[in-house]
Write a protein that holds these residues in place. Structure first.
Motif, PDB file in Angstrom:
ATOM      1  N   TYR A 185       0.843  -1.206   0.000  1.00 49.80           N
ATOM      2  CA  TYR A 185       0.000   0.000   0.000  1.00 49.80           C
ATOM      3  C   TYR A 185       0.877   1.255   0.000  1.00 49.80           C
ATOM      4  O   TYR A 185       0.608   2.217  -0.728  1.00 49.80           O
ATOM      5  CB  TYR A 185      -0.960  -0.025   1.193  1.00 49.80           C
ATOM      6  N   ARG A 243       2.150   1.635  -3.499  1.00 53.24           N
ATOM      7  CA  ARG A 243       1.104   2.109  -4.429  1.00 53.24           C
ATOM      8  C   ARG A 243       0.850   3.596  -4.250  1.00 53.24           C
ATOM      9  O   ARG A 243       0.584   4.328  -5.206  1.00 53.24           O
ATOM     10  CB  ARG A 243      -0.189   1.322  -4.201  1.00 53.24           C
ATOM     11  N   LEU A 253      -6.516  -4.284  -6.615  1.00 55.02           N
ATOM     12  CA  LEU A 253      -5.568  -4.011  -5.531  1.00 55.02           C
ATOM     13  C   LEU A 253      -6.268  -3.388  -4.323  1.00 55.02           C
ATOM     14  O   LEU A 253      -5.919  -3.685  -3.176  1.00 55.02           O
ATOM     15  CB  LEU A 253      -4.431  -3.108  -6.034  1.00 55.02           C
ATOM     16  N   ILE A 254      -7.258  -2.538  -4.554  1.00 46.48           N
ATOM     17  CA  ILE A 254      -7.995  -1.955  -3.419  1.00 46.48           C
ATOM     18  C   ILE A 254      -8.765  -3.068  -2.711  1.00 46.48           C
ATOM     19  O   ILE A 254      -8.726  -3.196  -1.483  1.00 46.48           O
ATOM     20  CB  ILE A 254      -8.983  -0.851  -3.880  1.00 46.48           C
ATOM     21  N   SER A 263      -6.486  -5.390  -0.824  1.00 45.56           N
ATOM     22  CA  SER A 263      -5.847  -4.699   0.297  1.00 45.56           C
ATOM     23  C   SER A 263      -6.816  -4.626   1.484  1.00 45.56           C
ATOM     24  O   SER A 263      -6.481  -5.004   2.612  1.00 45.56           O
ATOM     25  CB  SER A 263      -5.449  -3.295  -0.169  1.00 45.56           C
ATOM     26  N   ILE A 264      -8.021  -4.150   1.220  1.00 45.76           N
ATOM     27  CA  ILE A 264      -9.003  -4.008   2.307  1.00 45.76           C
ATOM     28  C   ILE A 264      -9.379  -5.370   2.868  1.00 45.76           C
ATOM     29  O   ILE A 264      -9.367  -5.601   4.081  1.00 45.76           O
ATOM     30  CB  ILE A 264     -10.259  -3.261   1.793  1.00 45.76           C
ATOM     31  N   LYS A 284      -6.909  -7.451   5.131  1.00 46.94           N
ATOM     32  CA  LYS A 284      -6.828  -7.010   6.528  1.00 46.94           C
ATOM     33  C   LYS A 284      -8.080  -7.427   7.301  1.00 46.94           C
ATOM     34  O   LYS A 284      -8.003  -7.870   8.443  1.00 46.94           O
ATOM     35  CB  LYS A 284      -6.645  -5.485   6.582  1.00 46.94           C
ATOM     36  N   PHE A 319     -12.793   7.585  -3.287  1.00 44.93           N
ATOM     37  CA  PHE A 319     -11.912   6.931  -4.254  1.00 44.93           C
ATOM     38  C   PHE A 319     -12.655   6.654  -5.551  1.00 44.93           C
ATOM     39  O   PHE A 319     -12.139   6.800  -6.642  1.00 44.93           O
ATOM     40  CB  PHE A 319     -11.526   5.540  -3.732  1.00 44.93           C
TER      41      PHE A 319
HETATM   42  N1  URA Z   1      -7.790   1.342   1.844  1.00 52.70           N
HETATM   43  C1  URA Z   1      -6.972   0.270   1.946  1.00 52.70           C
HETATM   44  O1  URA Z   1      -6.794  -0.287   3.017  1.00 52.70           O
HETATM   45  N2  URA Z   1      -6.365  -0.161   0.818  1.00 52.70           N
HETATM   46  C2  URA Z   1      -6.541   0.417  -0.381  1.00 52.70           C
HETATM   47  O2  URA Z   1      -5.977  -0.040  -1.339  1.00 52.70           O
HETATM   48  C3  URA Z   1      -7.391   1.529  -0.467  1.00 52.70           C
HETATM   49  C4  URA Z   1      -8.013   1.968   0.675  1.00 52.70           C
END
Ligand code: URA
Length: 429
Positions: free
Chosen positions: A169, A172, A183-184, A187-188, A191, A211
């Motif tokens: 992140y 990026r 990728l967004i 990524s979210i 987690k 976004f």
């Molecule tokens: N929030 C995130 O945790 N990852 C992203 O890629 C965008 C927003």
């Protein structure tokens, strides 16, 4: 141990619009986390993904590889079901603050691992850190104990959770590759899945301050994330919600805490209350507790009690006065009429430039800084009446903040028909 590949082979495959194999994905995420794939190679791959996309299998494998790069939390020993919420980020988005204690007061545990703000969107931890004494860092043991006793925790994600995402992140962010939906989503969701929540509600923002600027892009992101959550056994739904207008009446840190406390006390702006209740309903449904009367829990003061307990458990004083900015500047309405547009991006940029947000992740934020708007779209305004109050500790910041607000709102003649846009646009899942 993943199969051995070569970074250039993986980059070239995606550059030439091929699907990445499971073993290529496992290898590249693992090698990048270990430092065996260099930042410049990963940024080339991220750009190839941004340009050429990934299919559902690739996104799912990428997400799982990022989860596998770190630890997974486990809340299965708690006596209550768990539900979490994630917002893709917006202006004035303080919803976690009233939402977490409200849902906790309904008997569902909320393990909310949050981040700090970057750019024009605020960060939940920055807002809570304006409360005297409150600390964001908790050990896993403290988090579990608080979830059992209070039912809600909002704290910083530890370094062990999806470390591949943390590294990627940051990369990026400085290589123009944040905006790739695969990728967004990965990524979210890496987690959130690693965090171990049983149910998840995604608040996918759409509009100028988000976004995702278009509804189609927001829907694609929501569908991708919901599928990833469901595949991982997390009951996941998404609400698509408007972020062309900022939420509530304030954007900043301490001023948003105050607005959240107003909601918990039974008042607060109507849109903040509406979204808090809509997300809470989804969280309760995901946790199997749709029977609870949310309005009653709010009105009875039980949500406020949970808020105070949650703040105290993290060493904060919920009754202490909140910090205030040293300087203020009022912007008045240039004409009379009806406010027909208030642009979320303009307000978010102004709050950021006043010191409520940060440009680099190491920068401090000002607790008292931000923007208060005295009218929302649909409200009548009088010429010369206050439209915005700008707050900061450093008056040199006013000029840049005022520039951000230029062109950020429209006032039409009083008889102009105005139809408010819906706040909750759609539901996915
Ligand atoms: N929030 C995130 O945790 N990852 C992203 O890629 C965008 C927003």
């Amino acid at each position: 141990m993943p199969m051995q590949h070569d970074a250039v082979e993986v980059i070239s495959a995606k550059r030439d619009q091929h699907e990445l194999s499971d073993s290529q994905i496992d290898w590249v995420i693992d090698a990048y986390t270990r430092g065996a794939v260099a930042d410049e190679q990963m940024s080339a791959l991220a750009m190839a993904i941004l340009l050429n996309g990934m299919n559902r299998r690739e996104i799912s494998r990428w997400t799982n590889a990022m989860i596998a790069s770190g630890v997974r939390m486990d809340f299965s020993t708690l006596s209550r079901p768990t539900a979490d919420k994630h917002s893709t980020g917006g202006v004035g988005d303080k919803i976690t603050l009233p939402l977490a204690p409200l849902v906790a007061a309904c008997g569902v545990a909320v393990p909310q691992l949050s981040g700090r703000g970057l750019g024009h969107t605020g960060g939940t931890l920055d807002k809570l850190e304006s409360i005297p004494g409150w600390r964001a860092l908790l050990s896993n043991e403290e988090m579990m104990a608080q979830l059992e006793s209070v039912g809600a925790v909002v704290c910083a994600a530890g370094d062990g959770l999806a470390p591949a995402d943390k590294k990627l992140y940051a990369l990026r962010d400085v290589t123009g590759t944040v905006e790739a939906i695969p990728l967004i989503a990965s990524s979210i969701m890496s987690k959130k899945i690693a965090e171990g929540t049983g149910a998840l509600v995604l608040d996918v923002k759409v509009g100028t301050g988000a976004f995702m600027k278009s509804i189609d892009a927001a829907r694609e992101l929501a569908e991708t994330m919901v599928a990833l959550g469901q595949d991982a056994g997390v009951r996941t739904v998404a609400l698509l919600t408007d972020m062309s207008t900022p939420l509530g009446r304030t954007a900043g840190n301490a001023i948003e805490v105050q607005e959240s406390v107003d909601v918990l006390a039974g008042g607060g702006p109507a849109d903040v209350v509406e979204l808090t209740l809509a997300l809470a309903r989804e969280m309760l449904a995901g946790a199997g507790r749709s029977d609870v009367d949310l309005a009653d829990v709010l009105a009875s003061g039980r949500a406020m009690d949970a808020w105070k307990a949650m703040i105290r458990a993290q060493d904060g004083d919920p009754d202490a006065p909140l910090p205030q900015a040293r300087e203020s500047h009022v912007v008045t309405a240039p004409s009379a009429g009806v406010l027909t547009r208030l642009d979320a991006m303009a307000v978010g940029m102004a709050a950021w430039r006043l010191g409520a947000g940060r440009a680099r992740k190491e920068d401090p934020v000002q607790a008292g800084a931000g923007v208060v708007w005295h009218a929302r779209p649909g409200d009548a305004v009088t010429e010369g009446a206050p439209l915005f109050t700008l707050l900061t500790d450093e008056p040199a910041r006013f000029d840049r903040a005022l520039e951000s607000l230029e062109g950020g709102y429209d006032i039409a003649p009083a008889d102009t028909p105005f139809t408010p846009a819906p706040l909750v646009i759609d539901r996915v899942g």
